[in-house]
Design a protein around this motif. Structure first.
Motif, short mmCIF file in Angstrom:
data_model
loop_
_atom_site.label_atom_id
_atom_site.label_comp_id
_atom_site.label_asym_id
_atom_site.label_seq_id
_atom_site.Cartn_x
_atom_site.Cartn_y
_atom_site.Cartn_z
N ASN A 80 -25.85 23.41 -28.41
CA ASN A 80 -26.59 24.61 -28.80
C ASN A 80 -27.47 25.05 -27.64
N LYS A 84 -22.95 29.77 -24.58
CA LYS A 84 -21.59 30.14 -24.98
C LYS A 84 -21.53 31.53 -25.62
N THR A 85 -22.37 31.76 -26.60
CA THR A 85 -22.37 33.05 -27.29
C THR A 85 -22.80 34.17 -26.36
N THR A 86 -23.78 33.92 -25.53
CA THR A 86 -24.23 34.92 -24.56
C THR A 86 -23.10 35.28 -23.62
N ILE A 88 -19.83 35.11 -24.22
CA ILE A 88 -18.83 35.90 -24.95
C ILE A 88 -19.33 37.32 -25.18
N ARG A 89 -20.58 37.46 -25.59
CA ARG A 89 -21.14 38.80 -25.81
C ARG A 89 -21.20 39.60 -24.51
N PHE A 122 -13.21 40.39 -31.51
CA PHE A 122 -14.33 39.44 -31.51
C PHE A 122 -14.77 39.24 -32.94
N PRO A 124 -17.56 37.47 -34.87
CA PRO A 124 -18.81 36.72 -34.74
C PRO A 124 -18.96 35.67 -35.83
N GLU A 125 -19.63 34.60 -35.48
CA GLU A 125 -19.88 33.54 -36.45
C GLU A 125 -20.87 33.99 -37.52
N ASP A 126 -21.86 34.76 -37.10
CA ASP A 126 -22.88 35.19 -38.05
C ASP A 126 -22.33 36.26 -38.99
N GLN A 183 -13.80 35.47 -42.71
CA GLN A 183 -13.36 35.43 -41.31
C GLN A 183 -12.09 36.26 -41.14
#
Length: 188
Positions: A80, A84-86, A88-89, A122, A124-126, A183
């Motif tokens: 965490n 990673k998310t940054t 991808i975004r 894409f 997103p997980e959220d 999803q």
């Protein structure tokens, strides 16, 4: 590659070739191909980042990141807060970076972020679903946001829900969907 704080990438499948990318795009629900031209090169990269830096206040999420990933399956693993998310975004053009550049399938992410999002999905997980909205309405709305007319978006929404295995649930409110169904709905 120079990965930020513990991100690991895995490239697992053979190169598909630029012709296969075009044919895969032609078989998606993007409507008539209006997607940007993918450069026809023999060494097409899935994505490239060059000297990318992104900060959030005093926190540096990506610090001068440079990496290339050839076509194939790529996974990002890391703790965490590793970025990673940054990353991808940034690749999707969803956030502004402080410095550096990048490309996805040869498309510049800073100059043409909408073009990137026309050829790359894409999920997103959220949670990004609206309560009280039927599945077909959500997918049609996403199509309209992507530039489709209302009737085309609704027609494509029905097709994509069938394709994603959600045809039977198309008129249910999205909050009643299971996590896996949600999803698949976002993919549709």
């Amino acid at each position: 590659p120079s990965w930020p704080r513990g991100i690991v990438a895995m490239v697992a499948t053979p190169r598909a070739g630029a012709d296969n990318i075009a044919s895969r795009r032609a078989n998606t629900a993007c409507g008539p191909l209006r997607a940007p031209r993918v450069p026809d090169t023999t060494a097409l990269m899935l994505f490239e980042l060059r000297n990318l830096t992104k900060t959030y206040g005093r926190v540096t999420a990506l610090d001068d990141l440079s990496v290339t990933a050839p076509e194939g399956a790529v996974g990002l693993l890391g703790p965490n807060g590793a970025g990673k998310t940054t990353m991808i975004r940034s690749l999707m053009g969803l956030i502004r970076v402080d410095s550096g550049s990048g490309a996805v399938l040869g498309i510049d992410v800073r100059r043409r972020p909408l073009d990137v999002r026309q050829v790359v999905g894409f999920v997103p997980e959220d949670e990004c679903l609206f309560p009280g909205v039927e599945g077909v309405e959500f997918v049609a709305y996403a199509g309209e946001l992507a530039g489709m007319g209302r009737s085309d978006a609704l027609r494509r929404a029905h097709e994509m829900l069938d394709y994603a295995g959600l045809g039977e649930a198309r008129y249910r409110n999205v909050e009643t969907y299971s996590t896996g169904m949600k999803q698949r709905l976002k993919i549709a």
